[in-house]
Scaffold this motif. Sequence first.
Motif, PDB file in Angstrom:
ATOM      1  N   SER A  10       0.838  -1.206   0.000  1.00  0.00           N
ATOM      2  CA  SER A  10       0.000   0.000   0.000  1.00  0.00           C
ATOM      3  C   SER A  10       0.871   1.254   0.000  1.00  0.00           C
ATOM      4  CB  SER A  10      -0.945   0.004   1.211  1.00  0.00           C
ATOM      5  OG  SER A  10      -0.212   0.009   2.424  1.00  0.00           O
ATOM      6  N   HIS A  11       1.988   1.219   0.743  1.00  0.00           N
ATOM      7  CA  HIS A  11       2.908   2.357   0.748  1.00  0.00           C
ATOM      8  C   HIS A  11       3.539   2.533  -0.636  1.00  0.00           C
ATOM      9  CE1 HIS A  11       2.648   1.626   5.094  1.00  0.00           C
ATOM     10  NE2 HIS A  11       3.044   2.867   5.250  1.00  0.00           N
ATOM     11  N   GLU A  14       1.003   4.113  -3.029  1.00  0.00           N
ATOM     12  CA  GLU A  14       0.825   5.544  -2.776  1.00  0.00           C
ATOM     13  C   GLU A  14       2.014   6.347  -3.320  1.00  0.00           C
ATOM     14  OE1 GLU A  14       0.324   5.886   1.414  1.00  0.00           O
ATOM     15  OE2 GLU A  14      -1.602   4.802   1.435  1.00  0.00           O
TER      16      GLU A  14
END
Length: 201
Positions: A10-11, A14
């Motif tokens: 998820s990081h 992003e």
Amino acid sequence: FAARAAERFSHAAEALDRALRIFSSLGDRAGAAFTLTQRGHLHRALGEVAAAIDCFHESADLRAAIPDQRGSAMSLTGIALTEAVRGNVTTARSLAREAAQMLDRSGDRPGLSGALNNVAAIEIIGGRYGPAVQTVERLLALRAVPDLHRSVGWNHLLLAQLRERTGDRVGAEAALRAATAVFGRIGELRGLAAVENADAA
């Protein structure tokens, strides 16, 4: 890269989204294409095959417009690896070889080395160890990176494992000695441990 390697997906997503917005706002097609390729690899790692292929195609289109031959080959290789994971090994092999041929024709030896690594990976996925041996041998013969680079040691180790699978015990032992020599000269302890494990097996 760090977030993806650590499986903090998820990081990574992003960060890639932010990078793509910045490159797009600047009109930086090379940066956007590179980011799309990395996003494609992220989708591939997550098993999101269709999204991965879309990213690689979009990246390839941007790179063709620049034009950026190595980048185009990288995008093509991304599609190939995704097709291999999907089970379409024949298609993957054809695409990966096309990417390698593009780089070979242009005389881009470092790029060709990376492309051949991916061709070998696809042959391994398809269970074709003989062609994988030939590909890694060709990769090492290029000498596209310095002999003391750790990747050379890992490629020798891979070659040893592949030769062992094809019944070439003598060739496997020679490749293990070559890997040990590289890892020993640069103090690559993880590589030396991997050689010991392979030798014990």
